[in-house]
Design an enzyme around this catalytic site. Structure first.
Site, short mmCIF file in Angstrom:
data_model
loop_
_atom_site.label_atom_id
_atom_site.label_comp_id
_atom_site.label_asym_id
_atom_site.label_seq_id
_atom_site.Cartn_x
_atom_site.Cartn_y
_atom_site.Cartn_z
N CYS A 38 75.46 -27.88 76.30
CA CYS A 38 75.08 -28.88 75.29
C CYS A 38 73.74 -29.41 75.72
CB CYS A 38 76.12 -30.00 75.30
SG CYS A 38 75.68 -31.45 74.32
N ASP A 92 80.82 -28.87 75.74
CA ASP A 92 79.85 -29.19 74.68
C ASP A 92 80.40 -30.39 73.91
OD1 ASP A 92 77.77 -29.15 72.86
OD2 ASP A 92 78.57 -27.50 71.67
N SER A 93 79.53 -31.09 73.19
CA SER A 93 80.00 -32.16 72.32
C SER A 93 80.76 -31.59 71.12
CB SER A 93 78.83 -33.01 71.84
OG SER A 93 77.89 -32.21 71.16
N CYS A 133 68.77 -25.40 71.35
CA CYS A 133 69.99 -25.96 70.76
C CYS A 133 70.99 -24.83 70.67
CB CYS A 133 69.71 -26.53 69.37
SG CYS A 133 71.20 -26.93 68.42
N GLU A 168 75.97 -24.40 60.06
CA GLU A 168 77.37 -24.77 59.81
C GLU A 168 77.77 -24.50 58.35
OE1 GLU A 168 78.55 -28.50 61.51
OE2 GLU A 168 78.11 -27.76 63.52
N HIS A 221 73.19 -24.10 68.61
CA HIS A 221 73.41 -23.50 67.28
C HIS A 221 72.35 -22.44 66.96
CE1 HIS A 221 76.29 -26.68 66.49
NE2 HIS A 221 76.50 -26.24 65.26
#
Lengths: 271, 271
Positions: A74, A10-11, A189, A151, A191
């Site tokens: 990703c 993943d990035s 995504c 986050e 997240h």
């Protein structure tokens, strides 16, 4: 037989939600995870730059960590660099977008679906194309506030619920304007699985929430385990690498993995 | 006399709020702005990496664009790389943090101030140190949702007002716990001036909002114009460069500059 080594890339560390799903499917495998944190986010970069970064990351996992199978955890790299990664390494490569679209096709009765993702993934229209190839019509929407909200740790927070409500209302209005009746929402995504409960509370009755991470893990398990005897269960083996800033990775990673990520090792890929 | 060339550097396009303030102070100057968009955000990267990127960007402005004065319109680079930039070029360099702290000192009667910025700027404690050097006590808070809210265009939006209310309440509680009575709030990120009205509505009576961009522009004008005759007014001259993704820069930049940014030129600094 030997335990397969699966490289997960993943990035950043959002791809740990994919690793979490992979662990459920293949508890006996050895996993090597690389987050290219020095060069994230890929989303604001050009296709050429993303392809170079992703190819270098894939080579690290295959050439230096002996991964026999690569999962591109990703969405941006899956959308923009899957070809470049397949050219750079000689092992099988699976991205998150095609499994996500296939799972949406299996879920949808109306054949109308909604896809939410980051700006870069949406701008690539990779999900729309994959949905179309599966006989689906898709409306897509970039939701750039959701990653920062996750986050910040505001997963179960009234502000996040309100942002989700606004994004979904805009998406449903767009679907309606296009004459579509979506019954499936794809979380495009890595997240977003942390907000799955928020989405499930917010979607209209009858709309199912599909997580690309789970669909990808199921397909990876099928591909990796084909022809292998099932193994005795043992503790999963996970090694995590990052190209910079291991601190944030270690601090937030366990939320995504639902397990301690342990010590994250720093690796220099240049650039 | 010749028109001075002023180089303005940011990791992205947020620094255009500093350019806007510079234009007010020096309408006759020529400005060259560089956004290192290929490598943003600096905030998640190590000091060593940020220093290298910032030095390369500064050299582009001085060696290739003939800037005679550099404004580092980026709080992260000002906090972590001012020394590296000063070593890399031979022209005067001004960051945004010292002018911001000096303006806070001029504003505050209680000598207690609050600073909000991105995670990287707060983690560096550069504002706290600069405030202390100015005889101030500071409580600091990272506000990672504000940049995405501004970039989503939710500047005058109830969600943003609520996020600002939550962040300010946490900051005021922290100040109170430390026995402080802050009367000044420093906006320590180049995106935050777009939320100035929201902050002014949300702070308690008697708390002043200080914008590092304005303080920096005023000091830059003093330094640049010292010893120069004041010039006839003419249209400002602005050239904008970015290292990648000029599209988002062009789309959002005019909001920050309150002027069209025009055509953004792509430049390759490697990496």
């Amino acid at each position: 037989m030997t335990t397969p080594v699966i490289g997960v890339f993943d990035s950043g560390f959002g791809g740990l939600t994919v690793l979490k799903a992979l662990l459920k499917q293949m508890p006996g495998a050895r996993f090597v995870f690389l987050g290219d944190t020095a060069r994230l986010p890929y989303g604001s970069k050009s296709r050429r730059t993303i392809a170079r970064y992703a190819a270098e990351s894939a080579q690290f996992l295959v050439d230096q960590q002996e991964a026999e199978f690569l999962v591109i955890a990703c969405n941006t790299a899956s959308a923009l660099a899957l070809d470049a990664i397949e050219e750079a390494v000689s092992v099988p490569v699976l991205g998150v977008i095609l499994p996500g679209a296939a799972a949406a096709a299996a879920s949808s009765k109306t054949k109308d679906v909604m896809v939410i993702a980051t700006e870069a993934t949406i701008a690539s229209h990779a999900y729309a194309a994959a949905c179309q190839a599966n006989g689906l019509r898709a409306v897509e929407k970039a939701c750039p506030l959701l990653v920062p909200l996750v986050e910040e740790g505001w997963v179960d927070h009234p502000v996040t619920a309100e942002v989700v409500r606004i994004y979904l209302a805009e998406l449903l209005a767009e679907a309606q304007a296009a004459g579509q009746s979506p019954d499936t929402l794809v979380l495009g995504c890595t997240h977003y699985p942390l907000l799955r409960a928020v989405f499930e509370r917010s979607v209209p009755e009858g709309v199912r929430v599909i997580d690309s991470a789970e669909a990808t893990a199921a397909e990876a398990a099928q591909l990796v385990m084909a022809g292998r005897a099932s193994e005795a269960m043992h503790m999963p083996s996970i090694r995590c690498f990052a190209t910079d800033s291991v601190e944030k990775f270690e601090r937030l990673g366990s939320r995504f993995l639902s397990l301690p990520v342990g010590k994250v090792e720093l690796v220099d890929l240049g650039g």
